[in-house]
Design a protein around this motif. Structure first.
Motif, PDB file in Angstrom:
ATOM      1  N   PHE A 187       0.868  -1.175   0.000  1.00  0.00           N
ATOM      2  CA  PHE A 187       0.000   0.000   0.000  1.00  0.00           C
ATOM      3  C   PHE A 187       0.905   1.225   0.000  1.00  0.00           C
ATOM      4  N   PRO A 188       0.907   2.016  -1.093  1.00  0.00           N
ATOM      5  CA  PRO A 188       1.775   3.189  -1.150  1.00  0.00           C
ATOM      6  C   PRO A 188       1.369   4.223  -0.094  1.00  0.00           C
ATOM      7  N   PRO A 189       2.218   5.239   0.109  1.00  0.00           N
ATOM      8  CA  PRO A 189       1.899   6.247   1.124  1.00  0.00           C
ATOM      9  C   PRO A 189       0.485   6.800   0.961  1.00  0.00           C
ATOM     10  N   HIS A 190      -0.216   6.874   2.087  1.00  0.00           N
ATOM     11  CA  HIS A 190      -1.606   7.334   2.098  1.00  0.00           C
ATOM     12  C   HIS A 190      -1.958   7.800   3.509  1.00  0.00           C
ATOM     13  N   THR A 191      -3.112   8.416   3.644  1.00  0.00           N
ATOM     14  CA  THR A 191      -3.613   8.858   4.953  1.00  0.00           C
ATOM     15  C   THR A 191      -5.033   8.347   5.126  1.00  0.00           C
ATOM     16  N   HIS A 192      -5.519   8.445   6.341  1.00  0.00           N
ATOM     17  CA  HIS A 192      -6.900   8.091   6.648  1.00  0.00           C
ATOM     18  C   HIS A 192      -7.536   9.265   7.400  1.00  0.00           C
ATOM     19  N   SER A 193      -8.838   9.418   7.277  1.00  0.00           N
ATOM     20  CA  SER A 193      -9.539  10.491   7.991  1.00  0.00           C
ATOM     21  C   SER A 193      -9.915  10.053   9.410  1.00  0.00           C
TER      22      SER A 193
ATOM     23  N   HIS B 157      -8.621   7.596  13.037  1.00  0.00           N
ATOM     24  CA  HIS B 157      -7.496   6.960  13.708  1.00  0.00           C
ATOM     25  C   HIS B 157      -7.513   5.491  13.319  1.00  0.00           C
ATOM     26  N   LYS B 158      -6.342   4.922  13.090  1.00  0.00           N
ATOM     27  CA  LYS B 158      -6.256   3.557  12.604  1.00  0.00           C
ATOM     28  C   LYS B 158      -5.273   2.773  13.454  1.00  0.00           C
ATOM     29  N   CYS B 159      -5.552   1.500  13.614  1.00  0.00           N
ATOM     30  CA  CYS B 159      -4.635   0.607  14.302  1.00  0.00           C
ATOM     31  C   CYS B 159      -4.538  -0.664  13.468  1.00  0.00           C
ATOM     32  N   ASP B 160      -3.318  -1.008  13.068  1.00  0.00           N
ATOM     33  CA  ASP B 160      -3.068  -2.264  12.365  1.00  0.00           C
ATOM     34  C   ASP B 160      -2.446  -3.227  13.361  1.00  0.00           C
ATOM     35  N   ALA B 161      -3.084  -4.378  13.558  1.00  0.00           N
ATOM     36  CA  ALA B 161      -2.618  -5.389  14.502  1.00  0.00           C
ATOM     37  C   ALA B 161      -2.348  -6.681  13.738  1.00  0.00           C
ATOM     38  N   VAL B 162      -1.142  -7.219  13.870  1.00  0.00           N
ATOM     39  CA  VAL B 162      -0.738  -8.410  13.122  1.00  0.00           C
ATOM     40  C   VAL B 162      -0.960  -9.664  13.962  1.00  0.00           C
ATOM     41  N   LEU B 163      -1.670 -10.628  13.392  1.00  0.00           N
ATOM     42  CA  LEU B 163      -1.892 -11.921  14.048  1.00  0.00           C
ATOM     43  C   LEU B 163      -0.930 -12.984  13.530  1.00  0.00           C
ATOM     44  N   THR B 164      -0.666 -12.976  12.218  1.00  0.00           N
ATOM     45  CA  THR B 164       0.336 -13.863  11.617  1.00  0.00           C
ATOM     46  C   THR B 164       1.026 -13.108  10.491  1.00  0.00           C
ATOM     47  N   GLY B 165       2.249 -13.525  10.180  1.00  0.00           N
ATOM     48  CA  GLY B 165       2.995 -12.898   9.099  1.00  0.00           C
ATOM     49  C   GLY B 165       3.786 -11.698   9.581  1.00  0.00           C
ATOM     50  N   THR B 166       4.331 -10.961   8.609  1.00  0.00           N
ATOM     51  CA  THR B 166       5.192  -9.822   8.894  1.00  0.00           C
ATOM     52  C   THR B 166       4.773  -8.651   8.015  1.00  0.00           C
ATOM     53  N   LEU B 167       4.572  -7.491   8.631  1.00  0.00           N
ATOM     54  CA  LEU B 167       4.100  -6.298   7.937  1.00  0.00           C
ATOM     55  C   LEU B 167       5.020  -5.133   8.264  1.00  0.00           C
ATOM     56  N   ASN B 168       5.550  -4.493   7.225  1.00  0.00           N
ATOM     57  CA  ASN B 168       6.387  -3.304   7.408  1.00  0.00           C
ATOM     58  C   ASN B 168       5.524  -2.065   7.230  1.00  0.00           C
ATOM     59  N   ILE B 169       5.529  -1.189   8.224  1.00  0.00           N
ATOM     60  CA  ILE B 169       4.828   0.093   8.147  1.00  0.00           C
ATOM     61  C   ILE B 169       5.901   1.175   8.112  1.00  0.00           C
ATOM     62  N   ALA B 170       5.812   2.058   7.126  1.00  0.00           N
ATOM     63  CA  ALA B 170       6.800   3.125   6.992  1.00  0.00           C
ATOM     64  C   ALA B 170       6.102   4.480   6.975  1.00  0.00           C
ATOM     65  N   TRP B 171       6.786   5.483   7.474  1.00  0.00           N
ATOM     66  CA  TRP B 171       6.300   6.853   7.485  1.00  0.00           C
ATOM     67  C   TRP B 171       7.517   7.750   7.364  1.00  0.00           C
ATOM     68  N   GLU B 172       7.277   9.030   7.137  1.00  0.00           N
ATOM     69  CA  GLU B 172       8.382   9.964   6.993  1.00  0.00           C
ATOM     70  C   GLU B 172       9.240   9.924   8.256  1.00  0.00           C
ATOM     71  N   GLY B 173      10.476   9.509   8.074  1.00  0.00           N
ATOM     72  CA  GLY B 173      11.401   9.492   9.207  1.00  0.00           C
ATOM     73  C   GLY B 173      11.478   8.172   9.957  1.00  0.00           C
ATOM     74  N   GLY B 174      10.755   7.144   9.500  1.00  0.00           N
ATOM     75  CA  GLY B 174      10.863   5.898  10.233  1.00  0.00           C
ATOM     76  C   GLY B 174      10.090   4.754   9.614  1.00  0.00           C
ATOM     77  N   SER B 175      10.295   3.593  10.197  1.00  0.00           N
ATOM     78  CA  SER B 175       9.541   2.404   9.803  1.00  0.00           C
ATOM     79  C   SER B 175       9.634   1.395  10.936  1.00  0.00           C
ATOM     80  N   VAL B 176       8.727   0.425  10.906  1.00  0.00           N
ATOM     81  CA  VAL B 176       8.728  -0.639  11.905  1.00  0.00           C
ATOM     82  C   VAL B 176       8.237  -1.912  11.232  1.00  0.00           C
ATOM     83  N   VAL B 177       8.823  -3.028  11.629  1.00  0.00           N
ATOM     84  CA  VAL B 177       8.376  -4.332  11.153  1.00  0.00           C
ATOM     85  C   VAL B 177       7.521  -4.939  12.258  1.00  0.00           C
ATOM     86  N   LEU B 178       6.272  -5.201  11.918  1.00  0.00           N
ATOM     87  CA  LEU B 178       5.327  -5.780  12.872  1.00  0.00           C
ATOM     88  C   LEU B 178       5.215  -7.281  12.633  1.00  0.00           C
ATOM     89  N   GLN B 179       5.250  -8.040  13.720  1.00  0.00           N
ATOM     90  CA  GLN B 179       5.078  -9.489  13.663  1.00  0.00           C
ATOM     91  C   GLN B 179       3.913  -9.867  14.558  1.00  0.00           C
TER      92      GLN B 179
END
Length: 106
Positions: A44-50, A52-74
């Motif tokens: 999913f390319p850079p985008h915004t939401h109107s 508040h959002k929370c992405d919670a990972v149950l299985t797999g690996t998801l990289n979330i990136a933003w200006e100035g940082g990123s995190v790998v969620l497991q």
């Protein structure tokens, strides 16, 4: 104004990673929750939401990136993304990501 993203890692005191426990925590925080599956290679390319959002990972690996940082969620990790914060998301590796997508009004 820079919006701050907050990462929350699973606390072993909550027991094993569980969809029901994660869903209960999100709903107790006022989020509406849906479950999604994202295949390997999903981006999913850079985008915004109107909302508040929370992405919670149950299985797999998801990289979330933003200006100035990123995190790998497991499994068990989640990230709170304030309304209006630009971010991207990408499935990392060969495993499908099963996630809880949670939203609430600002």
């Amino acid at each position: 104004m820079r919006k701050s993203l907050k990462v929350i890692h699973w606390d072993p005191a909550w027991g094993p990673v569980s969809e029901q426990v994660m869903r209960d925590q999100l709903e107790a925080a006022g989020y509406g929750v849906s479950q999604y599956r994202y295949s390997p290679g999903t981006y999913f390319p850079p985008h915004t939401h109107s909302v508040h959002k929370c992405d919670a990972v149950l299985t797999g690996t998801l990289n979330i990136a933003w200006e100035g940082g990123s995190v790998v969620l497991q499994a068990g990790d989640r990230i709170e993304i304030p309304a209006g914060a630009s971010h991207s998301a990408e499935v990392v590796g060969p495993e499908t990501v099963l996630s809880l997508d949670a939203t609430k009004a600002p």
